[in-house]
Design a protein around this motif. Sequence first.
Motif, PDB file in Angstrom:
ATOM      1  N   ASN A  60       0.859  -1.174   0.000  1.00 58.11           N
ATOM      2  CA  ASN A  60       0.000   0.000   0.000  1.00 58.11           C
ATOM      3  C   ASN A  60       0.899   1.229   0.000  1.00 58.11           C
ATOM      4  OD1 ASN A  60      -2.861  -0.418  -0.012  1.00 58.11           O
ATOM      5  ND2 ASN A  60      -2.702  -1.395   1.988  1.00 58.11           N
ATOM      6  N   VAL A  61       0.586   2.207  -0.829  1.00 63.29           N
ATOM      7  CA  VAL A  61       1.368   3.445  -0.891  1.00 63.29           C
ATOM      8  C   VAL A  61       0.413   4.613  -0.795  1.00 63.29           C
ATOM      9  CG1 VAL A  61       3.014   4.827  -2.213  1.00 63.29           C
ATOM     10  CG2 VAL A  61       3.102   2.339  -2.357  1.00 63.29           C
ATOM     11  N   ARG A  62       0.816   5.617   0.021  1.00 62.68           N
ATOM     12  CA  ARG A  62       0.009   6.834   0.132  1.00 62.68           C
ATOM     13  C   ARG A  62       0.917   8.002   0.511  1.00 62.68           C
ATOM     14  NH1 ARG A  62       1.007   3.011   3.507  1.00 62.68           N
ATOM     15  NH2 ARG A  62      -1.114   2.226   3.800  1.00 62.68           N
ATOM     16  N   MET A  63       0.452   9.213   0.240  1.00 65.96           N
ATOM     17  CA  MET A  63       1.222  10.400   0.582  1.00 65.96           C
ATOM     18  C   MET A  63       0.951  10.779   2.038  1.00 65.96           C
ATOM     19  SD  MET A  63       2.719  10.825  -2.272  1.00 65.96           S
ATOM     20  CE  MET A  63       3.622  12.310  -1.846  1.00 65.96           C
ATOM     21  N   VAL A  64       2.019  11.025   2.780  1.00 60.97           N
ATOM     22  CA  VAL A  64       1.917  11.560   4.134  1.00 60.97           C
ATOM     23  C   VAL A  64       2.947  12.679   4.259  1.00 60.97           C
ATOM     24  CG1 VAL A  64       1.164   9.342   5.066  1.00 60.97           C
ATOM     25  CG2 VAL A  64       3.574   9.947   5.147  1.00 60.97           C
ATOM     26  N   LEU A  65       2.882  13.416   5.347  1.00 65.14           N
ATOM     27  CA  LEU A  65       3.819  14.518   5.549  1.00 65.14           C
ATOM     28  C   LEU A  65       4.887  14.118   6.563  1.00 65.14           C
ATOM     29  CD1 LEU A  65       1.435  17.618   5.622  1.00 65.14           C
ATOM     30  CD2 LEU A  65       2.767  16.710   3.701  1.00 65.14           C
ATOM     31  N   LEU A  66       6.125  14.231   6.151  1.00 60.79           N
ATOM     32  CA  LEU A  66       7.247  13.997   7.052  1.00 60.79           C
ATOM     33  C   LEU A  66       7.348  15.192   7.990  1.00 60.79           C
ATOM     34  CD1 LEU A  66       9.742  12.075   7.513  1.00 60.79           C
ATOM     35  CD2 LEU A  66      11.024  13.672   6.077  1.00 60.79           C
ATOM     36  N   LYS A  67       7.358  14.937   9.297  1.00 62.93           N
ATOM     37  CA  LYS A  67       7.321  16.037  10.251  1.00 62.93           C
ATOM     38  C   LYS A  67       8.656  16.323  10.915  1.00 62.93           C
ATOM     39  CE  LYS A  67       3.188  17.417   9.677  1.00 62.93           C
ATOM     40  NZ  LYS A  67       2.956  18.782   9.136  1.00 62.93           N
ATOM     41  N   GLU A  68       9.577  15.389  10.877  1.00 63.70           N
ATOM     42  CA  GLU A  68      10.867  15.638  11.511  1.00 63.70           C
ATOM     43  C   GLU A  68      11.922  14.697  10.941  1.00 63.70           C
ATOM     44  OE1 GLU A  68      12.813  16.016  16.023  1.00 63.70           O
ATOM     45  OE2 GLU A  68      10.709  15.458  15.762  1.00 63.70           O
ATOM     46  N   ILE A  69      13.123  15.227  10.755  1.00 69.04           N
ATOM     47  CA  ILE A  69      14.286  14.404  10.449  1.00 69.04           C
ATOM     48  C   ILE A  69      15.196  14.471  11.663  1.00 69.04           C
ATOM     49  CG2 ILE A  69      16.266  14.022   8.949  1.00 69.04           C
ATOM     50  CD1 ILE A  69      14.763  15.262   6.665  1.00 69.04           C
ATOM     51  N   GLU A  70      15.325  13.339  12.343  1.00 66.23           N
ATOM     52  CA  GLU A  70      16.185  13.257  13.507  1.00 66.23           C
ATOM     53  C   GLU A  70      17.592  12.858  13.067  1.00 66.23           C
ATOM     54  OE1 GLU A  70      12.766  11.921  16.733  1.00 66.23           O
ATOM     55  OE2 GLU A  70      14.000  10.373  15.788  1.00 66.23           O
ATOM     56  N   ALA A  71      18.502  12.750  14.026  1.00 64.33           N
ATOM     57  CA  ALA A  71      19.883  12.409  13.691  1.00 64.33           C
ATOM     58  C   ALA A  71      19.987  11.057  13.007  1.00 64.33           C
ATOM     59  CB  ALA A  71      20.753  12.427  14.952  1.00 64.33           C
ATOM     60  N   ASP A  72      19.086  10.127  13.356  1.00 65.68           N
ATOM     61  CA  ASP A  72      19.168   8.793  12.772  1.00 65.68           C
ATOM     62  C   ASP A  72      17.808   8.236  12.387  1.00 65.68           C
ATOM     63  OD1 ASP A  72      18.150   8.462  15.285  1.00 65.68           O
ATOM     64  OD2 ASP A  72      19.507   6.852  15.886  1.00 65.68           O
ATOM     65  N   ALA A  73      16.834   9.106  12.112  1.00 63.73           N
ATOM     66  CA  ALA A  73      15.494   8.606  11.806  1.00 63.73           C
ATOM     67  C   ALA A  73      14.640   9.680  11.138  1.00 63.73           C
ATOM     68  CB  ALA A  73      14.811   8.110  13.080  1.00 63.73           C
ATOM     69  N   PHE A  74      13.508   9.219  10.562  1.00 63.13           N
ATOM     70  CA  PHE A  74      12.520  10.083   9.921  1.00 63.13           C
ATOM     71  C   PHE A  74      11.179   9.849  10.621  1.00 63.13           C
ATOM     72  CE2 PHE A  74      15.822   9.149   6.896  1.00 63.13           C
ATOM     73  CZ  PHE A  74      16.025  10.327   6.202  1.00 63.13           C
ATOM     74  N   VAL A  75      10.449  10.922  10.935  1.00 63.68           N
ATOM     75  CA  VAL A  75       9.249  10.818  11.769  1.00 63.68           C
ATOM     76  C   VAL A  75       8.021  11.361  11.030  1.00 63.68           C
ATOM     77  CG1 VAL A  75       8.151  11.587  13.914  1.00 63.68           C
ATOM     78  CG2 VAL A  75      10.600  11.016  13.896  1.00 63.68           C
ATOM     79  N   PHE A  76       6.917  10.600  11.122  1.00 58.55           N
ATOM     80  CA  PHE A  76       5.619  11.075  10.630  1.00 58.55           C
ATOM     81  C   PHE A  76       4.553  10.651  11.638  1.00 58.55           C
ATOM     82  CE2 PHE A  76       6.077   6.803   9.032  1.00 58.55           C
ATOM     83  CZ  PHE A  76       4.819   6.242   9.177  1.00 58.55           C
ATOM     84  N   TYR A  77       3.350  11.218  11.492  1.00 59.89           N
ATOM     85  CA  TYR A  77       2.259  10.966  12.450  1.00 59.89           C
ATOM     86  C   TYR A  77       1.015  10.481  11.726  1.00 59.89           C
ATOM     87  CZ  TYR A  77       5.170  13.268  15.900  1.00 59.89           C
ATOM     88  OH  TYR A  77       6.214  13.580  16.747  1.00 59.89           O
ATOM     89  N   THR A  78       0.229   9.661  12.425  1.00 64.77           N
ATOM     90  CA  THR A  78      -0.971   9.108  11.806  1.00 64.77           C
ATOM     91  C   THR A  78      -1.879   8.500  12.863  1.00 64.77           C
ATOM     92  OG1 THR A  78      -1.764   7.688   9.999  1.00 64.77           O
ATOM     93  CG2 THR A  78      -0.043   6.781  11.426  1.00 64.77           C
ATOM     94  N   ASN A  79      -3.019   7.981  12.412  1.00 61.42           N
ATOM     95  CA  ASN A  79      -3.964   7.259  13.256  1.00 61.42           C
ATOM     96  C   ASN A  79      -3.502   5.804  13.337  1.00 61.42           C
ATOM     97  OD1 ASN A  79      -6.302   5.687  14.067  1.00 61.42           O
ATOM     98  ND2 ASN A  79      -7.569   7.476  13.616  1.00 61.42           N
ATOM     99  N   PHE A  80      -3.258   5.306  14.542  1.00 60.39           N
ATOM    100  CA  PHE A  80      -2.781   3.935  14.707  1.00 60.39           C
ATOM    101  C   PHE A  80      -3.806   2.905  14.234  1.00 60.39           C
ATOM    102  CE2 PHE A  80      -0.311   5.667  18.566  1.00 60.39           C
ATOM    103  CZ  PHE A  80       0.783   5.986  17.778  1.00 60.39           C
TER     104      PHE A  80
END
Length: 215
Positions: A60-80
């Motif tokens: 499954n592929v969908r567009m989401v917004l990346l909210k943060e780039i940490e030193a060793d990771a990429f973070v996004f938010y969603t409904n669990f």
Amino acid sequence: MCSKVIGRKGVGMAAERSGIFEGNDPIAIAQRWLSEAEKTEPEDPNAIALATVDADGLPNVRMVLLKEIEADAFVFYTNFEGKKGQELAAHPRAAFVMHWKSLRRQVRVRGPVERVEDAQADAYYASRSLQSRLGAWASDQSRPLESRASLMAKVAKVTATKGTSPARPPFWGGFRIRPVEIELWADGPFRLHDRFRFVRGTDSQGGWTAARLNP
């Protein structure tokens, strides 16, 4: 933290990775590119196409917004409880691509996924607009919806019950992708593009090995 040391293969081509590819940390390069895109991309420079898999292994592929780039990771938010949240809980691995037409570049990332800590998710949720915070409560993400009118009625009900300072819903939060592989791509003339793949080492330093790929 991501090590600045990269494998011997990467050191051998360090001189070749100059200009926009300069540096030994692909996450830092991705952050630099995103900062450039924020000045040139007309809409949502932080948009990513996020891929997960379902119980049958179907992507499954969908567009989401990346909210943060940490030193060793990429973070996004969603409904669990939405489709992507359920798939990530069952198969905590993901991939995404971030593409900027204005820069003619893209970043591809693959890696395991984990939930963001509650305190970090609370802080981000509190930073959102009130309408977005209430919308998170009102939406049963990915599940059938009778009509838009019924959704707006639920938003009104949530607004009346949750007030102007709603707490973060327990079913909503962040995911962190810790990349094991990152590919940096830049458009080249006659489709002779520049591609570099970085693979995270498995030793205690956790550095990156880089290799140039054919277009």
